[in-house]
Write a protein that holds these residues in place. Sequence first.
Motif, PDB file in Angstrom:
ATOM      1  N   ASP A  50      -9.494  77.204   8.971  1.00 37.53           N
ATOM      2  CA  ASP A  50     -10.703  76.981   8.311  1.00 37.53           C
ATOM      3  C   ASP A  50     -10.374  75.450   7.926  1.00 37.53           C
ATOM      4  OD1 ASP A  50     -12.107  78.980   8.945  1.00 37.53           O
ATOM      5  OD2 ASP A  50     -12.764  80.272   6.795  1.00 37.53           O
ATOM      6  N   ALA A  51      -9.192  74.951   7.176  1.00 41.83           N
ATOM      7  CA  ALA A  51      -8.698  73.656   7.217  1.00 41.83           C
ATOM      8  C   ALA A  51      -8.760  73.573   8.122  1.00 41.83           C
ATOM      9  CB  ALA A  51      -7.807  74.188   6.261  1.00 41.83           C
ATOM     10  N   LEU A  52      -8.296  73.678   9.122  1.00 41.83           N
ATOM     11  CA  LEU A  52      -7.834  73.162  10.497  1.00 41.83           C
ATOM     12  C   LEU A  52      -9.504  72.439  10.972  1.00 41.83           C
ATOM     13  CD1 LEU A  52      -5.419  71.646  12.770  1.00 41.83           C
ATOM     14  CD2 LEU A  52      -5.953  74.138  13.345  1.00 41.83           C
ATOM     15  N   ALA A  53      -9.637  73.830  11.439  1.00 39.74           N
ATOM     16  CA  ALA A  53     -11.297  73.452  11.856  1.00 39.74           C
ATOM     17  C   ALA A  53     -11.957  72.037  10.878  1.00 39.74           C
ATOM     18  CB  ALA A  53     -12.330  73.938  12.007  1.00 39.74           C
ATOM     19  N   LYS A  54     -12.067  71.992   9.728  1.00 33.59           N
ATOM     20  CA  LYS A  54     -12.466  71.180   9.478  1.00 33.59           C
ATOM     21  C   LYS A  54     -11.465  69.939   9.419  1.00 33.59           C
ATOM     22  CE  LYS A  54     -13.636  69.715   4.558  1.00 33.59           C
ATOM     23  NZ  LYS A  54     -13.547  70.102   3.016  1.00 33.59           N
ATOM     24  N   ALA A  55     -10.020  69.829   9.026  1.00 33.37           N
ATOM     25  CA  ALA A  55      -9.284  68.476  10.065  1.00 33.37           C
ATOM     26  C   ALA A  55      -9.844  67.514  11.063  1.00 33.37           C
ATOM     27  CB  ALA A  55      -7.715  68.187   8.834  1.00 33.37           C
ATOM     28  N   GLN A  56      -9.723  68.730  12.002  1.00 35.25           N
ATOM     29  CA  GLN A  56     -10.387  68.369  13.773  1.00 35.25           C
ATOM     30  C   GLN A  56     -11.631  67.914  13.283  1.00 35.25           C
ATOM     31  OE1 GLN A  56      -9.459  71.960  15.637  1.00 35.25           O
ATOM     32  NE2 GLN A  56      -7.667  72.156  15.887  1.00 35.25           N
ATOM     33  N   PHE A  57     -12.778  68.430  12.475  1.00 39.05           N
ATOM     34  CA  PHE A  57     -13.731  67.220  12.727  1.00 39.05           C
ATOM     35  C   PHE A  57     -14.120  66.157  12.084  1.00 39.05           C
ATOM     36  CE2 PHE A  57     -17.571  66.565  10.452  1.00 39.05           C
ATOM     37  CZ  PHE A  57     -18.980  66.656  11.342  1.00 39.05           C
ATOM     38  N   ALA A  58     -12.902  65.977  11.157  1.00 37.94           N
ATOM     39  CA  ALA A  58     -13.001  64.673  10.203  1.00 37.94           C
ATOM     40  C   ALA A  58     -12.166  63.854  10.815  1.00 37.94           C
ATOM     41  CB  ALA A  58     -12.100  64.824   9.527  1.00 37.94           C
ATOM     42  N   GLU A  59     -11.224  64.362  12.021  1.00 44.52           N
ATOM     43  CA  GLU A  59     -10.456  63.128  12.840  1.00 44.52           C
ATOM     44  C   GLU A  59     -11.156  62.900  14.012  1.00 44.52           C
ATOM     45  OE1 GLU A  59      -8.353  62.644  15.849  1.00 44.52           O
ATOM     46  OE2 GLU A  59     -10.038  64.119  16.557  1.00 44.52           O
ATOM     47  N   GLN A  60     -12.316  63.688  14.203  1.00 47.46           N
ATOM     48  CA  GLN A  60     -13.336  63.574  15.963  1.00 47.46           C
ATOM     49  C   GLN A  60     -14.347  61.974  14.877  1.00 47.46           C
ATOM     50  OE1 GLN A  60     -15.089  66.844  16.944  1.00 47.46           O
ATOM     51  NE2 GLN A  60     -13.304  67.634  18.009  1.00 47.46           N
ATOM     52  N   GLN A  61     -15.035  62.652  13.235  1.00 52.03           N
ATOM     53  CA  GLN A  61     -15.329  61.816  13.366  1.00 52.03           C
ATOM     54  C   GLN A  61     -14.844  59.663  13.068  1.00 52.03           C
ATOM     55  OE1 GLN A  61     -18.585  62.407  12.561  1.00 52.03           O
ATOM     56  NE2 GLN A  61     -19.166  60.348  11.664  1.00 52.03           N
ATOM     57  N   ALA A  62     -13.728  60.392  12.390  1.00 50.87           N
ATOM     58  CA  ALA A  62     -13.103  59.409  11.995  1.00 50.87           C
ATOM     59  C   ALA A  62     -12.866  58.176  13.091  1.00 50.87           C
ATOM     60  CB  ALA A  62     -11.650  59.252  11.680  1.00 50.87           C
ATOM     61  N   ARG A  63     -12.456  58.898  14.300  1.00 52.87           N
ATOM     62  CA  ARG A  63     -12.345  58.446  15.731  1.00 52.87           C
ATOM     63  C   ARG A  63     -13.967  57.936  16.354  1.00 52.87           C
ATOM     64  NH1 ARG A  63      -8.134  59.239  19.312  1.00 52.87           N
ATOM     65  NH2 ARG A  63      -7.198  60.671  18.299  1.00 52.87           N
ATOM     66  N   ALA A  64     -15.026  58.358  16.070  1.00 48.45           N
ATOM     67  CA  ALA A  64     -16.380  58.177  16.729  1.00 48.45           C
ATOM     68  C   ALA A  64     -16.517  56.406  15.946  1.00 48.45           C
ATOM     69  CB  ALA A  64     -17.178  59.122  16.506  1.00 48.45           C
ATOM     70  N   ASN A  65     -15.873  56.685  14.206  1.00 53.97           N
ATOM     71  CA  ASN A  65     -16.659  55.511  13.425  1.00 53.97           C
ATOM     72  C   ASN A  65     -15.344  54.266  14.058  1.00 53.97           C
ATOM     73  OD1 ASN A  65     -18.209  56.706  12.024  1.00 53.97           O
ATOM     74  ND2 ASN A  65     -17.005  57.222  10.560  1.00 53.97           N
ATOM     75  N   ASP A  66     -13.956  54.133  14.452  1.00 48.48           N
ATOM     76  CA  ASP A  66     -12.889  53.343  14.629  1.00 48.48           C
ATOM     77  C   ASP A  66     -13.789  52.779  15.793  1.00 48.48           C
ATOM     78  OD1 ASP A  66     -11.171  52.284  14.421  1.00 48.48           O
ATOM     79  OD2 ASP A  66     -10.529  53.190  16.309  1.00 48.48           O
ATOM     80  N   GLN A  67     -14.252  53.767  17.090  1.00 51.11           N
ATOM     81  CA  GLN A  67     -15.142  53.164  18.198  1.00 51.11           C
ATOM     82  C   GLN A  67     -16.360  52.487  17.369  1.00 51.11           C
ATOM     83  OE1 GLN A  67     -14.771  56.802  20.856  1.00 51.11           O
ATOM     84  NE2 GLN A  67     -13.241  57.106  21.060  1.00 51.11           N
ATOM     85  N   ALA A  68     -17.075  52.563  17.098  1.00 47.49           N
ATOM     86  CA  ALA A  68     -17.965  51.718  17.051  1.00 47.49           C
ATOM     87  C   ALA A  68     -18.092  50.979  15.876  1.00 47.49           C
ATOM     88  CB  ALA A  68     -19.437  52.993  15.732  1.00 47.49           C
ATOM     89  N   VAL A  69     -16.753  50.617  15.177  1.00 48.93           N
ATOM     90  CA  VAL A  69     -16.813  49.861  14.379  1.00 48.93           C
ATOM     91  C   VAL A  69     -16.624  48.615  15.311  1.00 48.93           C
ATOM     92  CG1 VAL A  69     -14.843  48.379  12.790  1.00 48.93           C
ATOM     93  CG2 VAL A  69     -15.964  50.247  12.480  1.00 48.93           C
ATOM     94  N   PRO A  70     -16.314  48.480  16.441  1.00 47.77           N
ATOM     95  CA  PRO A  70     -15.865  47.180  16.917  1.00 47.77           C
ATOM     96  C   PRO A  70     -17.243  46.268  17.472  1.00 47.77           C
ATOM     97  CG  PRO A  70     -13.880  48.144  17.834  1.00 47.77           C
ATOM     98  CD  PRO A  70     -15.536  48.839  17.286  1.00 47.77           C
ATOM     99  N   ASP A  71     -18.630  47.024  17.945  1.00 49.31           N
ATOM    100  CA  ASP A  71     -20.045  46.992  17.834  1.00 49.31           C
ATOM    101  C   ASP A  71     -20.653  46.490  17.027  1.00 49.31           C
ATOM    102  OD1 ASP A  71     -19.228  47.344  20.963  1.00 49.31           O
ATOM    103  OD2 ASP A  71     -19.664  49.673  21.062  1.00 49.31           O
ATOM    104  N   GLN A  72     -20.014  47.062  15.814  1.00 53.93           N
ATOM    105  CA  GLN A  72     -21.288  46.507  15.103  1.00 53.93           C
ATOM    106  C   GLN A  72     -20.831  45.476  14.521  1.00 53.93           C
ATOM    107  OE1 GLN A  72     -21.242  49.596  11.443  1.00 53.93           O
ATOM    108  NE2 GLN A  72     -22.172  48.585  10.391  1.00 53.93           N
ATOM    109  N   ASN A  73     -19.764  44.638  14.867  1.00 53.07           N
ATOM    110  CA  ASN A  73     -19.210  43.931  13.954  1.00 53.07           C
ATOM    111  C   ASN A  73     -19.445  43.286  14.911  1.00 53.07           C
ATOM    112  OD1 ASN A  73     -17.562  44.855  11.846  1.00 53.07           O
ATOM    113  ND2 ASN A  73     -15.425  45.361  12.940  1.00 53.07           N
TER     114      ASN A  73
END
Length: 432
Positions: A198-221
Amino acid sequence: MIRDSNEPVKLRDTAQQDRIIQRSGGWQRYRRYAIAGVCVIAALALLIGALVHYSGIGNSVSRANLTIATVERGAFVRDVAADGQVVAAVSPTLYAPAAGSVTLQARAGDAVHKAQVLAVLDSPDLTAKLSQEQATLDSLRIDWQRAQLEAKNRLSQSHEALAHAQVDQKTSQRELDRSRKAYELGSYSELQMLRAEDALAKAQFAEQQARANDQAVPDQNRFDIDSKKALLDRQQYLVTDLRRQVDALQVRSPVDGNVGQVQIADRASVAKDAPLLTVVDLTALEVDIQVQESFARDLTVGMSADLEGTGHHWKGIVSGVSPQVVNSQVTARVRFVDDKLQDLRQNQRLSVRIFIDRRENVLMVDRGNFMDQDGAGYAYVVHDNLAQRQPVQLGAASVQKVEIIAGLKPGDQVVVSGTDAFNRVPRVALRN
């Protein structure tokens, strides 16, 4: 000698005075009557000839009241003559760009050059507005720069969050692998292994969310920065326009020339768009002429012209013909070809002659008012002391000549002026 008184007196007889009268013949007896008869017959013949010659005469006019011209053949120059008025082709009027007080820097008649300051307008409202908008522009520029810094910070934070998520994912993966080995060896219970999964699944979800945010930040900026930049540019345009208006408070000459009419007094308060003064470019003069509608149809741009006035002569060309007819006249404009126009002044009157065409071997006669009578279809031809009306066909007309198409021949004498007294009768007797 003394004659004796007793000597008888002898009288002279009449023998020498008598002469024998011979009996005359018949011809000698009636000769005088025959001569008289011949004279009478001759007089009657002359009278009849005169009556035949002068039959149809309805009027008698003195030659002194007429203008008689000879029909000739030669070079026909078709032209148009008119009086023109010199105007400045470039004579801009300068207006007040804003309401305020005007200080004149030049007077009427002064020679000025291009970009020279002719008047200064004091407009406190416009100057204050420029200062306010300039301050707003500075504030928006700071906001735009702050947006750029914030964009950099958000991008850095998103990169950092993605890196942490990736580390947490790797850590959870190692923890799961260790838990599985321990479970297989019996050291961990199944519950502990499931918690690691469960901890690994949670970490994978957090990593995917962080990657999506990182990709969206340049457009927002980019959106944030572009929005701030658009506001800045809009304000910059406003300030630039205000600065242009403030600079325009110094009214400058658009051309080299002379100050014409000054329409305001020095230090006067004027409203926006009020006329201030006029600048006349004396090197770009033209002549406005009024031409009869019948001639204007043949005028085209580029025709050559002669201009005369004040003892000077200039060459010119037709630069424009108005399409509008006013009072049977059309306005045309003639531009000077010569460069030396120092002796000309605006509104000066000149004589203008425009050349339409030139033809050789044309039958023509002097122009006169006979062209305007009977639809220009008849003319009076002079034979001795008689003017006889006969049909003619006229062609093109110039200032001095009119073309003869039919009805006349070279050498004919034509009454070109004064025919209004003939009353359209077929024949008119001419008195010397």
